[in-house]
Design an enzyme around this catalytic site. Structure first.
Site, PDB file in Angstrom:
ATOM      1  N   CYS A 168       0.804  -1.220   0.000  1.00  0.00           N
ATOM      2  CA  CYS A 168       0.000   0.000   0.000  1.00  0.00           C
ATOM      3  C   CYS A 168       0.838   1.271   0.000  1.00  0.00           C
ATOM      4  O   CYS A 168       0.302   2.374  -0.040  1.00  0.00           O
ATOM      5  CB  CYS A 168      -0.963  -0.039   1.175  1.00  0.00           C
ATOM      6  SG  CYS A 168      -1.989  -1.506   1.080  1.00  0.00           S
TER       7      CYS A 168
ATOM      8  N   HIS B  15      -2.202   8.318   5.787  1.00  0.00           N
ATOM      9  CA  HIS B  15      -2.483   6.985   5.246  1.00  0.00           C
ATOM     10  C   HIS B  15      -3.892   6.607   5.721  1.00  0.00           C
ATOM     11  O   HIS B  15      -4.691   6.123   4.940  1.00  0.00           O
ATOM     12  CB  HIS B  15      -1.422   5.990   5.720  1.00  0.00           C
ATOM     13  CG  HIS B  15      -1.521   4.652   5.066  1.00  0.00           C
ATOM     14  ND1 HIS B  15      -1.607   4.493   3.704  1.00  0.00           N
ATOM     15  CD2 HIS B  15      -1.552   3.387   5.589  1.00  0.00           C
ATOM     16  CE1 HIS B  15      -1.694   3.192   3.416  1.00  0.00           C
ATOM     17  NE2 HIS B  15      -1.662   2.514   4.534  1.00  0.00           N
TER      18      HIS B  15
ATOM     19  N   GLU C  15      -0.135   5.632  13.285  1.00  0.00           N
ATOM     20  CA  GLU C  15       0.141   6.831  12.480  1.00  0.00           C
ATOM     21  C   GLU C  15      -0.044   8.082  13.342  1.00  0.00           C
ATOM     22  O   GLU C  15       0.753   9.021  13.267  1.00  0.00           O
ATOM     23  CB  GLU C  15      -0.772   6.884  11.242  1.00  0.00           C
ATOM     24  CG  GLU C  15      -0.404   8.044  10.310  1.00  0.00           C
ATOM     25  CD  GLU C  15      -1.145   8.031   8.975  1.00  0.00           C
ATOM     26  OE1 GLU C  15      -2.108   7.244   8.820  1.00  0.00           O
ATOM     27  OE2 GLU C  15      -0.761   8.823   8.087  1.00  0.00           O
TER      28      GLU C  15
ATOM     29  N   LYS D 218      -9.342   8.450   2.307  1.00  0.00           N
ATOM     30  CA  LYS D 218      -9.856   7.071   2.184  1.00  0.00           C
ATOM     31  C   LYS D 218     -11.256   6.954   2.786  1.00  0.00           C
ATOM     32  O   LYS D 218     -11.987   6.020   2.474  1.00  0.00           O
ATOM     33  CB  LYS D 218      -8.931   6.079   2.891  1.00  0.00           C
ATOM     34  CG  LYS D 218      -7.613   5.825   2.161  1.00  0.00           C
ATOM     35  CD  LYS D 218      -6.808   4.730   2.838  1.00  0.00           C
ATOM     36  CE  LYS D 218      -5.504   4.434   2.131  1.00  0.00           C
ATOM     37  NZ  LYS D 218      -4.438   5.433   2.433  1.00  0.00           N
TER      38      LYS D 218
ATOM     39  N   HIS E  68      -9.664   2.385   0.020  1.00  0.00           N
ATOM     40  CA  HIS E  68      -8.220   2.169   0.006  1.00  0.00           C
ATOM     41  C   HIS E  68      -7.823   1.411  -1.266  1.00  0.00           C
ATOM     42  O   HIS E  68      -8.014   0.199  -1.355  1.00  0.00           O
ATOM     43  CB  HIS E  68      -7.824   1.382   1.251  1.00  0.00           C
ATOM     44  CG  HIS E  68      -6.347   1.199   1.430  1.00  0.00           C
ATOM     45  ND1 HIS E  68      -5.416   1.679   0.526  1.00  0.00           N
ATOM     46  CD2 HIS E  68      -5.643   0.574   2.413  1.00  0.00           C
ATOM     47  CE1 HIS E  68      -4.200   1.358   0.956  1.00  0.00           C
ATOM     48  NE2 HIS E  68      -4.312   0.685   2.091  1.00  0.00           N
TER      49      HIS E  68
ATOM     50  N   PHE F  58       2.110  -3.344   3.908  1.00  0.00           N
ATOM     51  CA  PHE F  58       2.516  -4.646   4.441  1.00  0.00           C
ATOM     52  C   PHE F  58       3.959  -4.895   4.017  1.00  0.00           C
ATOM     53  O   PHE F  58       4.349  -4.582   2.888  1.00  0.00           O
ATOM     54  CB  PHE F  58       1.639  -5.773   3.882  1.00  0.00           C
ATOM     55  CG  PHE F  58       0.211  -5.742   4.378  1.00  0.00           C
ATOM     56  CD1 PHE F  58      -0.141  -5.117   5.556  1.00  0.00           C
ATOM     57  CD2 PHE F  58      -0.781  -6.380   3.637  1.00  0.00           C
ATOM     58  CE1 PHE F  58      -1.458  -5.111   5.997  1.00  0.00           C
ATOM     59  CE2 PHE F  58      -2.102  -6.376   4.074  1.00  0.00           C
ATOM     60  CZ  PHE F  58      -2.440  -5.745   5.253  1.00  0.00           C
TER      61      PHE F  58
END
Lengths: 407, 82
Positions: free
Chosen positions: A162, A300, A311, A331, A336, A395
């Site tokens: 991502c 994010h 975050e 998002k 996403h 990831f």
């Protein structure tokens, strides 16, 4: 030092398939998340996604090319076509050997793999399409863009889940700064709202099990996972003097880029967001910008319990408790889009700067005591933005962060 | 046994579909590579489509002898006569 500016953008997303539509949705807080309609999700935990419902590849390529390319490549061509037109570039205005494509893709042609795997099981190996491999490989997005736009320089796909598109924009910037390229198409593309990918993400407990109206609720106490989306965004970035010489319109400058890894766990972020903090700090240091100068962070903000917490911790470590710093997760509206997310959100960030307006984090209703920053809840705000930061994490422990400056 | 003209029509329709063209753009004399712009992957895909539609087998050596639509039509007609 060679400076890098953004001179063209294009976007395909669940909340709009042009810059104009996309910005209208962001500004008004209009979401693009709905029940998945392309296959039966009755046995799935997660049932909603940010689909690009009206996508017609033949608007951007002939029928043959549409048939021969996976959805993520079709979408890359679509967003790149808008970006190229938007930039006012023509082949006569550039040295094509110094024009490259650096693109982010998290997975690639999952749709094609799934379809062809059924063919293999039902009809045997002799019926497998000769286009399976070229359609599936994640690097076919920049490969086809090179052909379409005659960009003959450095060309690769970068895959950091991502964080892919944000890393791609950062690496493309470095190639221009380093004198390897004068101009780059960069961004990302992803289209994996497919039975296999949905099951995979769902069984990681990464996806929200909510309904369309509230499933994506970043930083909210009740958040329970992300909402998968699809789409693509392309940015044309260019060496500053090169852009000036041809009289290009400039959205903003890429002044900083940070890239780190947690070195911690395959999918979970490190508890205190140390890797995220270091990436954000690196972007500011590269630009020589003090944290107090930054006006906006496009987070994010996936709406997973862990991301939004770590975050927030990373932002607080770098910025303190500044409530005048606007943060938002777009998002909440678009979902996403995995490997494409960073590019779609970089476009959102640059449009926010251009329009002096911070888009909201929608679906925010229950404050989380551990996430106590100014997430621009539910309604956007007018605000002059001089510096804006864009974060993406993936990831594999990947962290990428970009810092943009309004010129 | 199907008439040659019917076979030609069917082949043209398979080719049009496979290459994303209109049937009207293709005739018996059309050459796959030079006129229809097919590449080597297109030809493999096309042969698979023909095998499925006509329920026949086409060998690799046979495939490499196809230059025009009518080469394919002739090959299929001969098979159907047997």
């Amino acid at each position: 030092m060679r400076r890098v500016v953004v001179t063209g953008m294009g976007v395909i997303s669940s909340i709009g398939s042009s810059l104009t539509e996309f910005w209208e949705s962001l500004k008004s807080g209009t979401p693009g998340i709905d029940w998945i309609s392309t296959f039966d999700v009755s046995e799935y935990g997660a049932k909603v996604a940010g689909q690009v419902k009206d996508f017609d590849p033949t608007r951007y390529m002939d029928r043959k090319d549409a048939k021969r390319n996976a959805r993520f490549v079709q979408m890359a061509v679509a967003s790149a076509s808008e970006a190229y037109d938007d930039s006012g570039l023509e082949n006569s205005l550039m040295n094509s050997e110094r024009a490259g494509v650096i693109y982010g893709v998290g997975l690639g042609g999952m749709d094609v793999i799934e379809d062809q795997h059924s063919v293999l099981m039902n009809k045997g190996p002799s019926r497998i399409s000769p286009f399976l491999i070229p359609m599936t490989i994640a690097n076919m997005a920049p490969g086809l863009l090179a052909i379409r736009f005659n960009f003959k320089g450095t060309n690769f796909t970068l895959s950091t889940a991502c964080a892919s598109a944000t890393n791609a924009i950062g690496e493309a910037t470095r190639l221009i700064r380093g004198g390897i390229l004068d101009i780059a198409m960069t961004g990302g593309s992803e289209a994996t709202i497919t039975p296999l990918a949905l099951a995979g993400f769902s069984n990681m407990n990464a996806l929200s099990r909510g309904t369309p109206d509230t499933a994506s609720r970043p930083f909210d106490r009740e958040r329970d996972g992300f909402v998968m989306a699809e789409g693509s965004a392309t940015l044309i970035i260019e060496e500053y003097e090169h852009a000036l010489k041809r009289g290009a319109m400039i959205y903003g400058e890429v002044v900083g880029y940070g890239s780190t890894d947690d070195a911690f766990h395959i999918t979970s972020p490190e508890e205190y967001g140390d890797g995220a903090y270091r990436a954000m700090k690196m972007a500011l240091e590269e630009a020589g910008v003090d944290p107090v100068e930054v006006d906006y962070i496009n987070a994010h903000g996936t709406s997973t319990p862990l991301n939004d917490l770590t975050e927030t911790r990373a932002i607080k470590r770098l910025y303190g408790n500044r409530q005048d710093l606007n943060i938002s997760s777009t998002k909440s509206m678009a979902g996403h889009a995995l490997g494409a997310a960073g590019a779609i959100e970089a476009v959102a960030t640059l449009l926010s700067m251009k329009n002096s307006f911070v888009p909201p984090t929608i679906n925010y209703s229950s404050p989380d005591p551990e996430c106590d920053l100014n997430y621009t809840p539910n309604f956007g705000v007018e605000k002059d933005l001089h510096y804006a930061q864009k974060n993406s994490f993936g990831f594999g422990g990947h962290n990428a962060s970009l810092l943009f400056k309004k010129l | 046994m199907e008439k040659t003209s019917t076979i030609q029509e069917k082949v043209i329709s398979v080719v049009a579909d496979s290459l994303g063209m209109e049937a009207g753009e293709i005739s018996g004399n059309s050459r796959f590579i030079e006129d229809l712009g097919a590449d080597s992957l297109d030809l493999v895909d096309l042969v698979m489509e023909l095998e499925d539609k006509f329920e026949i087998q086409i060998s690799d050596s046979q495939t490499s002898s196809f230059r025009t639509i009518d080469d394919v039509v002739k090959f299929i007609s001969t098979l159907e006569e047997k």
